[in-house]
Design an enzyme around this catalytic site. Sequence first.
Site, short mmCIF file in Angstrom:
data_model
loop_
_atom_site.label_atom_id
_atom_site.label_comp_id
_atom_site.label_asym_id
_atom_site.label_seq_id
_atom_site.Cartn_x
_atom_site.Cartn_y
_atom_site.Cartn_z
N GLU A 141 0.79 -1.22 -0.05
CA GLU A 141 -0.09 0.09 0.15
C GLU A 141 0.76 1.30 -0.10
OE1 GLU A 141 -1.97 1.02 3.55
OE2 GLU A 141 -3.67 1.85 2.66
N ASP A 176 -5.58 2.44 -1.45
CA ASP A 176 -6.39 3.33 -0.79
C ASP A 176 -6.68 4.81 -1.43
OD1 ASP A 176 -6.95 5.05 1.34
OD2 ASP A 176 -5.99 4.04 2.77
N GLN A 202 -9.50 0.83 -0.03
CA GLN A 202 -9.86 1.52 1.03
C GLN A 202 -10.44 2.96 0.58
OE1 GLN A 202 -6.33 0.85 3.10
NE2 GLN A 202 -7.11 -0.64 4.54
N GLU A 238 -11.83 2.82 5.79
CA GLU A 238 -10.51 3.32 6.54
C GLU A 238 -10.83 4.51 6.82
OE1 GLU A 238 -6.52 2.81 5.36
OE2 GLU A 238 -6.06 1.66 7.21
O1 LIG Z 1 -3.81 3.70 4.96
C1 LIG Z 1 -3.22 3.25 5.99
O2 LIG Z 1 -2.71 4.00 6.66
C2 LIG Z 1 -3.58 2.03 6.43
O3 LIG Z 1 -4.06 1.01 5.40
C3 LIG Z 1 -2.30 1.01 6.86
O4 LIG Z 1 -2.49 -0.09 6.79
C4 LIG Z 1 -1.06 1.77 7.51
O5 LIG Z 1 -1.09 2.91 8.44
MG MG Z 2 -5.03 2.60 4.08
#
Ligand SMILES: O=C(O)[C@@H](O)C(=O)CO
Ligand code: MG
Length: 258
Positions: A141, A176, A202, A238
């Site tokens: 990510e 994300d 996300q 999230e």
């Molecule tokens: O976006 C984020 O912060 C989270 O998905 C993560 O895994 C790390 O903080």
């Molecule tokens: Mg995230």
Amino acid sequence: MPVFAANLTMMFNEWAFLDRFDAAADAGFAAVEYLFPYGATPEAIADRLARNNLQQALFNLPPGDWAAGERGIAALPGRFDALKADVERALDYAAATGVRRLHLMAGIADPHDEDAVSCYRRSVTYAAGRLAEKGIDLLLEPINGRNMPGYFLNDFGAAERLIAECGLPNLKLQFDIYHHQIIHGDVTMALRRLLSITGHIQIASVPSRNEPDGEELNYAYLFGEIDRLGYDGFIGCEYIPRGHTLDGLGWFKPFARS
Ligand SMILES: O=C(O)[C@@H](O)C(=O)CO
Ligand SMILES: [Mg+2]
């Protein structure tokens, strides 16, 4: 229609961690995710999932010493033995929860440092190989530098290139949308380009990281686009609720399990 996973690290904080599973199910969620399960036993989490008929969408491998500021160790030279132990620890929780995807955090490191780059690739290759034996995807990510200053993987293009170069079928992108909008913008075109390598999505509003119901992004449009592209994975919620978690679920009503 997307399957939304409540993020129990950010949402339902009005309840103790294990009780958040019950609260999320009562609110109509069919799935949950969170950063880390390691403060509870695998058995306790499995029990909450089963009794609420919830799917475990995602969690992260151990991140190193979070309290000391570490944000993963995959790109940190000298930590490979610890990483191998972390993979086994995460797999214990994966076996109990039935999760099919795990996120490996890179750590705070210079993305132009050759040692960090080769260390990260070694860690990613190792973890993906070990997870493949269990039929689990490894996710990478990209995270924006405002929320996580100095984070190694701060660019979606870098993740895309690494995934292509490794050529491992279970190595995928954690898209994300909040981070993508802050780093690059142009979310719809990126979804179209990257969905084939995306293992998890996300969401949150930008810039406040609250409910996906306002500010810079039009999530009603993006949900339609994600459907149109044929995405059949989870969308992790999230976000940090503006007030009480339940008061901010108006956007979720059309998608709630009854
Ligand atoms: O976006 C984020 O912060 C989270 O998905 C993560 O895994 C790390 O903080
Ligand atoms: Mg995230």
